[in-house]
Motif scaffolding. Structure first.
Motif, mmCIF file in Angstrom:
data_model
loop_
_atom_site.group_PDB
_atom_site.id
_atom_site.type_symbol
_atom_site.label_atom_id
_atom_site.label_comp_id
_atom_site.label_asym_id
_atom_site.label_seq_id
_atom_site.Cartn_x
_atom_site.Cartn_y
_atom_site.Cartn_z
ATOM 1 N N ALA A 17 -2.383 6.514 -3.826
ATOM 2 C CA ALA A 17 -1.071 6.074 -3.361
ATOM 3 C C ALA A 17 -0.268 5.435 -4.489
ATOM 4 N N CYS A 18 -0.944 4.903 -5.509
ATOM 5 C CA CYS A 18 -0.235 4.279 -6.632
ATOM 6 C C CYS A 18 0.305 5.309 -7.614
ATOM 7 N N GLY A 19 -0.092 6.567 -7.469
ATOM 8 C CA GLY A 19 0.398 7.628 -8.345
ATOM 9 C C GLY A 19 -0.636 8.130 -9.329
ATOM 10 N N ILE A 35 -6.384 3.755 -2.337
ATOM 11 C CA ILE A 35 -6.594 2.799 -3.424
ATOM 12 C C ILE A 35 -7.633 3.376 -4.377
ATOM 13 N N CYS A 36 -7.426 3.150 -5.669
ATOM 14 C CA CYS A 36 -8.341 3.675 -6.682
ATOM 15 C C CYS A 36 -8.694 2.566 -7.670
ATOM 16 N N SER A 37 -9.425 2.899 -8.697
ATOM 17 C CA SER A 37 -9.847 1.894 -9.682
ATOM 18 C C SER A 37 -8.686 1.407 -10.549
ATOM 19 N N LYS A 38 -7.589 2.145 -10.604
ATOM 20 C CA LYS A 38 -6.417 1.710 -11.374
ATOM 21 C C LYS A 38 -5.619 0.634 -10.646
ATOM 22 N N CYS A 39 -5.709 0.595 -9.322
ATOM 23 C CA CYS A 39 -4.913 -0.369 -8.568
ATOM 24 C C CYS A 39 -5.760 -1.314 -7.708
ATOM 25 N N HIS A 40 -7.071 -1.173 -7.693
ATOM 26 C CA HIS A 40 -7.928 -2.045 -6.891
ATOM 27 C C HIS A 40 -8.033 -3.423 -7.541
ATOM 28 N N GLN A 47 -4.893 -10.102 -7.938
ATOM 29 C CA GLN A 47 -4.988 -10.025 -6.496
ATOM 30 C C GLN A 47 -3.674 -9.523 -5.954
ATOM 31 N N LYS A 48 -3.725 -8.445 -5.211
ATOM 32 C CA LYS A 48 -2.519 -7.946 -4.576
ATOM 33 C C LYS A 48 -2.862 -7.560 -3.154
ATOM 34 N N LEU A 49 -1.898 -7.655 -2.311
ATOM 35 C CA LEU A 49 -2.095 -7.400 -0.905
ATOM 36 C C LEU A 49 -1.899 -5.915 -0.634
ATOM 37 N N VAL A 50 -2.915 -5.286 -0.095
ATOM 38 C CA VAL A 50 -2.835 -3.876 0.262
ATOM 39 C C VAL A 50 -2.538 -3.829 1.751
#
Length: 68
Positions: A17-19, A35-40, A47-50
């Motif tokens: 989803a992050c591209g 979600i992947c390892s680039k944005c997890h 820390q970001k809210l998914v």
């Protein structure tokens, strides 16, 4: 061993989803993930809210007027 019972592995295009786009092998040709390892947060250190389907916003609206 029985022949022709195992699935065929093909090159799989994984899209986050992050591209982020990467390739791996799978039984399907394309996979979309959220979600992947680039944005997890575990891998990025941030820390970001998914938010899935606006559930966090719905929770905040529901309990916004609740007194302590």
């Amino acid at each position: 061993m029985k022949s022709d019972i195992h699935p065929k592995y093909v090159k799989c295009k994984v899209t986050c989803a992050c591209g982020n786009v990467f390739e791996c092998e799978s039984t399907t040709a394309a996979v979309n993930i959220g979600i992947c390892s680039k944005c997890h947060p575990f891998f990025t250190g941030k820390q970001k809210l998914v938010d899935t389907e606006g559930r966090v916003d719905a929770f905040r609206r529901r309990y916004a007027n609740l007194k302590k």
